[in-house]
Design a protein around this motif. Structure first.
Motif, mmCIF file in Angstrom:
data_model
loop_
_atom_site.group_PDB
_atom_site.id
_atom_site.type_symbol
_atom_site.label_atom_id
_atom_site.label_comp_id
_atom_site.label_asym_id
_atom_site.label_seq_id
_atom_site.Cartn_x
_atom_site.Cartn_y
_atom_site.Cartn_z
ATOM 1 N N ASN A 27 0.787 -1.146 -0.157
ATOM 2 C CA ASN A 27 0.086 0.000 0.178
ATOM 3 C C ASN A 27 0.676 1.147 -0.241
ATOM 4 O OD1 ASN A 27 -2.389 -1.356 0.027
ATOM 5 N ND2 ASN A 27 -2.353 -1.558 2.213
ATOM 6 N N SER A 28 1.967 1.183 0.315
ATOM 7 C CA SER A 28 2.827 2.177 0.518
ATOM 8 C C SER A 28 3.654 2.663 -0.628
ATOM 9 C CB SER A 28 3.907 2.101 1.760
ATOM 10 O OG SER A 28 4.734 1.340 1.626
ATOM 11 N N GLY A 29 3.426 1.584 -1.653
ATOM 12 C CA GLY A 29 4.109 1.740 -2.961
ATOM 13 C C GLY A 29 5.465 1.349 -3.022
ATOM 14 N N GLN A 30 5.807 0.225 -2.288
ATOM 15 C CA GLN A 30 7.268 -0.221 -2.355
ATOM 16 C C GLN A 30 7.572 -1.217 -3.188
ATOM 17 O OE1 GLN A 30 9.655 0.215 0.029
ATOM 18 N NE2 GLN A 30 8.392 1.705 0.722
ATOM 19 N N TYR A 31 6.552 -1.725 -4.250
ATOM 20 C CA TYR A 31 6.513 -2.470 -5.238
ATOM 21 C C TYR A 31 5.986 -1.778 -6.627
ATOM 22 C CZ TYR A 31 7.279 -6.072 -1.586
ATOM 23 O OH TYR A 31 8.077 -6.515 -0.698
ATOM 24 N N ASP A 32 5.750 -0.694 -6.464
ATOM 25 C CA ASP A 32 5.389 0.080 -7.752
ATOM 26 C C ASP A 32 6.125 -0.102 -8.933
ATOM 27 O OD1 ASP A 32 3.083 0.449 -6.617
ATOM 28 O OD2 ASP A 32 3.263 2.679 -6.277
ATOM 29 N N ASP A 33 7.494 0.238 -8.786
ATOM 30 C CA ASP A 33 8.214 0.350 -10.073
ATOM 31 C C ASP A 33 9.603 -0.059 -9.721
ATOM 32 O OD1 ASP A 33 9.554 0.956 -12.344
ATOM 33 O OD2 ASP A 33 9.789 3.095 -12.195
ATOM 34 N N LEU A 34 9.896 -1.605 -9.959
ATOM 35 C CA LEU A 34 11.088 -2.158 -9.752
ATOM 36 C C LEU A 34 11.990 -1.929 -10.698
ATOM 37 C CD1 LEU A 34 9.415 -5.695 -8.474
ATOM 38 C CD2 LEU A 34 10.269 -3.591 -7.032
ATOM 39 N N ASP A 35 11.824 -1.563 -12.140
ATOM 40 C CA ASP A 35 12.704 -1.761 -13.167
ATOM 41 C C ASP A 35 13.096 -0.110 -13.227
ATOM 42 O OD1 ASP A 35 12.577 -4.288 -13.195
ATOM 43 O OD2 ASP A 35 11.098 -4.431 -14.830
ATOM 44 N N GLY A 36 12.232 0.769 -12.900
ATOM 45 C CA GLY A 36 12.800 2.198 -13.238
ATOM 46 C C GLY A 36 14.052 2.632 -12.572
ATOM 47 N N PRO A 37 14.067 2.462 -11.346
ATOM 48 C CA PRO A 37 15.545 3.199 -10.698
ATOM 49 C C PRO A 37 16.632 2.277 -11.439
ATOM 50 C CG PRO A 37 13.892 2.699 -9.064
ATOM 51 C CD PRO A 37 13.452 2.127 -10.167
ATOM 52 N N ALA A 38 16.295 0.828 -11.699
ATOM 53 C CA ALA A 38 17.641 0.095 -12.162
ATOM 54 C C ALA A 38 18.143 0.535 -13.244
ATOM 55 C CB ALA A 38 17.468 -1.490 -11.966
#
Length: 76
Positions: A27-38
């Motif tokens: 719910n806090s968005g920890q799994y929203d975008d896994l590939d973007g920062p990498a």
């Protein structure tokens, strides 16, 4: 047998805590975008295509595409 009276409630509490931590993370968005920062580390910060993609990904942020230094373009 009496050990089960202690271990079963401890196990139930641990499962409840694990479910709560997982639901908080989702719910806090920890799994929203896994590939973007990498992938963002591979791109140059001044690349216009990269700045446009960042702007499209985060439309609430200020216009990042206008930060490039173009001497013929008037600064606003």
């Amino acid at each position: 047998m009496t050990v089960l009276y202690v271990l079963v409630p401890i196990a139930v509490v641990l499962v409840i805590v694990a479910i709560w931590v997982f639901s908080w993370a989702v719910n806090s968005g920890q799994y929203d975008d896994l590939d973007g920062p990498a992938h963002s580390i591979l791109f140059d910060d001044e690349d216009p295509a990269h700045l446009k993609a960042l702007q499209e990904h985060n439309p609430a942020e200020p216009d990042a595409a206008n930060t490039e230094d173009d001497p013929e373009k008037p600064q606003t």
